[in-house]
Design a protein around this motif. Structure first.
Motif, PDB file in Angstrom:
ATOM      1  N   ASN A 123       0.824  -1.213   0.000  1.00 31.93           N
ATOM      2  CA  ASN A 123       0.000   0.000   0.000  1.00 31.93           C
ATOM      3  C   ASN A 123       0.855   1.260   0.000  1.00 31.93           C
ATOM      4  O   ASN A 123       0.563   2.224  -0.722  1.00 31.93           O
ATOM      5  CB  ASN A 123      -0.931   0.009   1.218  1.00 31.93           C
TER       6      ASN A 123
ATOM      7  N   LEU B 187      -9.553   6.065  -8.403  1.00 33.05           N
ATOM      8  CA  LEU B 187      -8.307   5.476  -7.936  1.00 33.05           C
ATOM      9  C   LEU B 187      -7.103   6.282  -8.411  1.00 33.05           C
ATOM     10  O   LEU B 187      -6.077   6.331  -7.738  1.00 33.05           O
ATOM     11  CB  LEU B 187      -8.187   4.028  -8.435  1.00 33.05           C
TER      12      LEU B 187
ATOM     13  N   ALA C  54      -5.561   4.791  -2.794  1.00 34.23           N
ATOM     14  CA  ALA C  54      -6.187   3.484  -3.013  1.00 34.23           C
ATOM     15  C   ALA C  54      -5.197   2.408  -2.587  1.00 34.23           C
ATOM     16  O   ALA C  54      -3.990   2.552  -2.778  1.00 34.23           O
ATOM     17  CB  ALA C  54      -6.570   3.310  -4.477  1.00 34.23           C
ATOM     18  N   SER C  55      -5.691   1.342  -2.015  1.00 36.65           N
ATOM     19  CA  SER C  55      -4.814   0.258  -1.602  1.00 36.65           C
ATOM     20  C   SER C  55      -4.297  -0.496  -2.818  1.00 36.65           C
ATOM     21  O   SER C  55      -4.850  -0.402  -3.923  1.00 36.65           O
ATOM     22  CB  SER C  55      -5.562  -0.703  -0.676  1.00 36.65           C
TER      23      SER C  55
ATOM     24  N   ASN D 297      -4.430  -3.712  -3.282  1.00 41.51           N
ATOM     25  CA  ASN D 297      -5.433  -4.704  -3.690  1.00 41.51           C
ATOM     26  C   ASN D 297      -6.567  -4.075  -4.483  1.00 41.51           C
ATOM     27  O   ASN D 297      -7.033  -4.639  -5.483  1.00 41.51           O
ATOM     28  CB  ASN D 297      -5.992  -5.429  -2.460  1.00 41.51           C
ATOM     29  N   ASP D 298      -7.038  -2.902  -4.048  1.00 44.06           N
ATOM     30  CA  ASP D 298      -8.113  -2.220  -4.778  1.00 44.06           C
ATOM     31  C   ASP D 298      -7.676  -1.869  -6.194  1.00 44.06           C
ATOM     32  O   ASP D 298      -8.444  -1.990  -7.149  1.00 44.06           O
ATOM     33  CB  ASP D 298      -8.534  -0.945  -4.043  1.00 44.06           C
ATOM     34  N   THR D 299      -6.431  -1.423  -6.320  1.00 43.79           N
ATOM     35  CA  THR D 299      -5.931  -1.035  -7.631  1.00 43.79           C
ATOM     36  C   THR D 299      -5.806  -2.244  -8.552  1.00 43.79           C
ATOM     37  O   THR D 299      -6.160  -2.186  -9.726  1.00 43.79           O
ATOM     38  CB  THR D 299      -4.569  -0.335  -7.494  1.00 43.79           C
TER      39      THR D 299
ATOM     40  N   MET E 237      -7.490  -5.049  -8.342  1.00 49.90           N
ATOM     41  CA  MET E 237      -8.835  -5.510  -8.688  1.00 49.90           C
ATOM     42  C   MET E 237      -9.452  -4.652  -9.782  1.00 49.90           C
ATOM     43  O   MET E 237     -10.143  -5.154 -10.674  1.00 49.90           O
ATOM     44  CB  MET E 237      -9.725  -5.526  -7.445  1.00 49.90           C
ATOM     45  N   ALA E 238      -9.196  -3.335  -9.739  1.00 47.24           N
ATOM     46  CA  ALA E 238      -9.721  -2.450 -10.778  1.00 47.24           C
ATOM     47  C   ALA E 238      -9.098  -2.763 -12.126  1.00 47.24           C
ATOM     48  O   ALA E 238      -9.776  -2.753 -13.164  1.00 47.24           O
ATOM     49  CB  ALA E 238      -9.461  -0.996 -10.396  1.00 47.24           C
TER      50      ALA E 238
ATOM     51  N   LYS F 186     -17.020  -5.404  -9.882  1.00 48.89           N
ATOM     52  CA  LYS F 186     -16.992  -4.238  -8.994  1.00 48.89           C
ATOM     53  C   LYS F 186     -18.415  -3.772  -8.746  1.00 48.89           C
ATOM     54  O   LYS F 186     -19.190  -3.575  -9.690  1.00 48.89           O
ATOM     55  CB  LYS F 186     -16.168  -3.107  -9.608  1.00 48.89           C
TER      56      LYS F 186
END
Length: 397
Positions: free
Chosen positions: A127, A231, A236-237, A239-241, A243-244, A268
């Protein structure tokens, strides 16, 4: 006369005219553990590149708490100060690098990290590194050069991965290579333009003027175009990035939960206001039915059939007794006109783009590209489903 790294290359003016060296802000971003000489080695290799010399305007280092102490003492102190010596030896002008440019990784509680040993450490480091890359890549006037040569393997991996997620055309990724016997020698920082004898790790003597340091550029695939605007613009973490980015590359699948006022698009969840969700539902329903593209209502000409299609989905979202139903029914009592349709569609497009980035393109209501305009969702029937709240919750697990 004091030598210059770039003075050896007669085609210097051509090299500096090329991207990314002509950007006003040029950042070297590196990771290191207990070997801060990666900074001077990489800086030397960048400036000495005969094909595309790149002299940063600033240097930033991501490291651990102990790594920061070593970097400050060896690179910036009055006693050693190898960064300052490099700049003086090779007349490298105006490079900003001080203790405030050394970024100690911090965990979720904002405590400085001493190492990366646990699963949580890996999560926090990812992160922190991702946020640094996102920060620098948000500046359009900045060319970012990322070095993954130092630190633990996980640090280099996350830094390279973060550049793949956020990197742009002007950004570069590299690893520095040092010739034997200077590699891993604590006392070696760069090839000096004069004779300097040191003792290597195996006890032998070597002259740093004979060392060779080269840069191995690593091509990377930029996934930035697939990231949602939210993002790119904010924190943004990791993992979030990721996943996007996955969502942008995944086959489109649209799941609509009308009572829940949300959709699942590309894995999403996107919350949508009833007014925009109802319009999307109209076209999703037509995809399921295999119905043809639909003409929009004409400008300033209320269309009763269009109002009926739209209100049916709107009531499924809000329930027939909701106060909003009366207001919307009243607004469309004579039918839906082109302005109402265009406003709803524009707002829907913006919300999808902000939430999904480039992946939103698969879920936009499109006009066919020719006149007369006929609108549709270009998804296959098996890619669209309507579900209840309970079914939706199962889908997102």
């Amino acid at each position: 006369m004091t030598p210059s790294l770039t003075s050896h290359h007669p085609d210097l003016s051509k090299s500096f005219a090329r991207m990314p060296a002509d950007y006003p802000r040029r950042v070297l971003l590196a990771v290191c553990g207990l070997s801060p000489q990666i900074v001077t080695e990489t800086l030397y290799a960048l400036a000495a590149d005969e094909h595309a010399p790149f002299i940063p305007t600033e240097v930033h280092l991501i490291t651990t708490a102990e790594g920061a102490r070593r970097a400050e003492l060896s690179l910036l102190s009055d006693d050693l100060g190898w960064f300052h010596k490099l700049c003086a030896d090779y007349r490298l002008p105006g490079i900003k690098f001080n203790r405030h440019h050394i970024h100690v990784m911090r965990n979720a509680e904002e405590r400085a990290m001493d190492d990366i040993r646990t699963r949580q450490d890996n999560h926090d480091a990812a992160n922190f590194i991702t946020d640094q890359v996102r920060h620098f890549s948000a500046d359009p006037d900045c060319a970012l050069h990322v070095s993954i040569a130092g630190g633990r393997k996980t640090m280099g991996f996350y830094l390279g991965y973060a550049l793949s997620l956020y990197g742009r055309a002007q950004d570069r990724l590299s690893h520095v290579l040092v010739s034997d016997p200077f590699e891993s020698s604590w006392d070696f920082f760069y090839p000096t333009p004069y004779s300097r004898v040191l003792q290597t790790k195996d006890g032998k003597l070597a002259d740093t003027a004979m060392a060779q340091v080269t840069l191995a550029e690593i091509p990377f695939v930029s996934l930035r175009h697939g990231l949602p605007v939210a993002l790119l613009a904010g924190h943004a973490s990791f993992n979030d990035t990721v996943m996007a980015a996955r969502a942008a590359l995944a086959p489109p699948q649209l799941i609509i939960d009308l009572p829940g006022k949300r959709i699942l698009a590309g894995n999403k969840t996107v919350e949508l206001p009833p007014a925009e969700l109802a319009l999307l539902a109209v076209f999703a329903r037509r995809v399921q039915q295999g119905a043809p593209a639909l003409a929009a209502p004409a400008k300033d000409v209320p269309d009763a059939d269009w109002a009926k299609l739209y209100l049916r989905e709107y009531r499924a979202i809000n329930g027939s007794m909701a106060a909003d139903i009366d207001a919307t029914t009243k607004a469309l009592r004579d039918g839906m006109d082109g302005d109402y349709f265009s406003q709803r569609k524009s707002k829907l497009d913006r919300r999808l783009k902000n939430a999904l980035g480039a992946a939103a393109e698969a879920y936009r209501i499109k006009d066919g590209g020719t006149r007369p305009r006929r609108y549709s969702l270009t998804l296959s029937p098996d890619a669209v489903r309507f579900v209840t709240n309970v079914a939706f919750k199962k889908e997102i697990k």
